[in-house]
Design a protein around this motif. Structure first.
Motif, mmCIF file in Angstrom:
data_model
loop_
_atom_site.group_PDB
_atom_site.id
_atom_site.type_symbol
_atom_site.label_atom_id
_atom_site.label_comp_id
_atom_site.label_asym_id
_atom_site.label_seq_id
_atom_site.Cartn_x
_atom_site.Cartn_y
_atom_site.Cartn_z
ATOM 1 N N ILE A 1 5.435 9.454 -7.913
ATOM 2 C CA ILE A 1 4.108 8.831 -7.944
ATOM 3 C C ILE A 1 3.030 9.891 -8.112
ATOM 4 C CG2 ILE A 1 2.437 7.456 -6.644
ATOM 5 C CD1 ILE A 1 4.795 6.298 -5.059
ATOM 6 N N SER B 1 -0.676 5.677 -9.444
ATOM 7 C CA SER B 1 -1.203 4.930 -8.303
ATOM 8 C C SER B 1 -2.716 5.088 -8.233
ATOM 9 C CB SER B 1 -0.577 5.427 -6.998
ATOM 10 O OG SER B 1 -1.006 4.638 -5.899
ATOM 11 N N ALA C 1 6.527 -0.734 -6.592
ATOM 12 C CA ALA C 1 6.703 0.090 -5.401
ATOM 13 C C ALA C 1 8.143 0.023 -4.909
ATOM 14 C CB ALA C 1 5.736 -0.366 -4.303
ATOM 15 N N ASP D 1 0.879 -1.172 0.000
ATOM 16 C CA ASP D 1 0.000 0.000 0.000
ATOM 17 C C ASP D 1 0.915 1.221 0.000
ATOM 18 O OD1 ASP D 1 -1.763 2.069 0.451
ATOM 19 O OD2 ASP D 1 -2.745 1.157 2.185
ATOM 20 N N THR D 2 0.992 1.896 -1.145
ATOM 21 C CA THR D 2 2.011 2.940 -1.308
ATOM 22 C C THR D 2 1.630 4.286 -0.703
ATOM 23 O OG1 THR D 2 1.140 3.558 -3.489
ATOM 24 C CG2 THR D 2 2.895 1.895 -3.417
ATOM 25 N N HIS D 3 0.405 4.415 -0.193
ATOM 26 C CA HIS D 3 0.012 5.719 0.363
ATOM 27 C C HIS D 3 -1.062 5.509 1.407
ATOM 28 C CE1 HIS D 3 -0.084 10.207 -0.500
ATOM 29 N NE2 HIS D 3 -1.058 10.062 0.394
ATOM 30 N N HIS E 1 -0.227 10.277 -7.033
ATOM 31 C CA HIS E 1 -1.001 9.653 -5.962
ATOM 32 C C HIS E 1 -2.499 9.710 -6.222
ATOM 33 C CE1 HIS E 1 -3.252 9.981 -2.195
ATOM 34 N NE2 HIS E 1 -3.180 11.284 -2.206
ATOM 35 N N TYR F 1 4.997 7.104 -11.796
ATOM 36 C CA TYR F 1 4.147 5.929 -11.700
ATOM 37 C C TYR F 1 2.718 6.402 -11.421
ATOM 38 C CZ TYR F 1 8.363 3.020 -11.261
ATOM 39 O OH TYR F 1 9.561 2.401 -11.489
ATOM 40 N N LEU G 1 0.719 1.285 -9.617
ATOM 41 C CA LEU G 1 0.788 1.119 -8.165
ATOM 42 C C LEU G 1 -0.627 1.110 -7.594
ATOM 43 C CD1 LEU G 1 3.605 3.721 -7.384
ATOM 44 C CD2 LEU G 1 3.868 1.231 -7.407
ATOM 45 N N GLU H 1 -2.954 1.781 -3.778
ATOM 46 C CA GLU H 1 -2.912 2.468 -2.487
ATOM 47 C C GLU H 1 -4.313 2.516 -1.896
ATOM 48 O OE1 GLU H 1 -3.471 6.964 -2.718
ATOM 49 O OE2 GLU H 1 -2.025 6.606 -4.333
ATOM 50 N N THR I 1 2.592 -4.795 -8.728
ATOM 51 C CA THR I 1 2.553 -3.508 -8.033
ATOM 52 C C THR I 1 3.543 -3.458 -6.873
ATOM 53 O OG1 THR I 1 0.613 -4.300 -6.774
ATOM 54 C CG2 THR I 1 0.205 -2.942 -8.722
#
Length: 257
Positions: free
Chosen positions: A151, A173, A248, A4-6, A153, A171, A199, A201, A244
């Motif tokens: 990213i 997301s 990341a 989970d990138t964010h 977001h 990227y 990605l 999130e 993903t």
């Protein structure tokens, strides 16, 4: 394993049960997370959480809504924090024309300063965009942000801008909105983003995916985002999670293990 990138585990909504939320995510296979701090209150807690959990990282930056509050001292603080071993990106930063707390010219100035800092310390950036796509793309191009990349977001804009972002080494997301029945844009984007630039999130506690829309979001729900994107791309859930996660690790410059 899922990344989970964010996520805003440092938000007040998690004050009472933060560890339970994290453990619930771990049990769902969400092993990796990046906690985003974006002001004087949330940055220290983002770092504390990242220090507490081996597979949780932090990003530090200044949110555009609060741009008017940022001082040169704060910018120097961000520079110092960029050396922290668990800090993997600067942000979230960008432009937000929905709220009127910070004038647009102030937001742009603070945005440019953070991009320049990222280039100085050689770190990727995380972009917040609300109703400001054209200005964000223009500033990223003018500041040569492609040298650090980063990213976009919670991308929720037209597919028309995707290529411009990819050309600048960003990227894409996607979060909860890709699961919303009345949100065609992220679904369209989910199908066209190259697999090496995609990605996922949550942006928890915000933007909970269907069927939890309107409730408090949490990182365990990123599995719902992954399921939806896998279906849209006609690939397996496992493949989507692997792709993903690898992406990341690449954007955050982590050693994959």
């Amino acid at each position: 394993m899922i990344f989970d990138t964010h996520v805003h585990l440092n938000a007040r909504q998690f004050q009472e049960d933060r560890d339970e939320v994290i453990q619930r995510a771990f049990r769902k296979g969400v092993k990796y997370m990046t906690v985003v701090g974006f002001d004087r209150e949330t940055i220290p807690l983002a770092l504390k959480i990242a220090e507490q959990y081996e597979t949780i990282y932090a990003a530090v930056g200044w949110h555009p809504v609060d741009a008017i509050d940022m001082t040169d001292q704060d910018l120097n603080w961000l520079k110092e924090l960029s050396n922290h071993p668990k800090v993997v990106a600067l942000g979230e930063m960008g432009l937000d024309y929905h709220w009127d707390k910070s004038p647009a010219d102030v937001q742009k100035e603070v945005f440019r300063k953070q991009i320049r800092l990222a280039k100085e310390v050689d770190m990727p950036i995380i972009i917040h965009n609300r109703e400001a796509t054209e200005d964000i793309v223009q500033i990223l191009q003018e500041e040569d942000a492609k040298t650090v990349g980063g990213i976009m977001h919670c991308y929720n804009d037209s597919a028309d801008y995707v290529q411009a972002c990819l050309d600048m080494n960003f990227y894409i997301s996607l979060g909860g909105p890709v699961t919303f029945k009345n949100a065609p844009l992220p679904k369209e984007v989910a199908k066209i983003v190259p697999k090496d630039r995609l990605l996922i999130e949550t942006d928890a506690p915000y933007l909970a995916p269907h069927p939890n829309r309107g409730k408090r979001n949490e990182p365990a729900y990123v599995t719902l985002v992954a399921e939806q994107i896998a279906a849209l791309r006609e690939i397996s859930y496992e493949e989507l999670c692997q792709i993903t996660k690898e992406n990341a690790f690449r954007v955050f410059r982590l050693s994959n293990s």
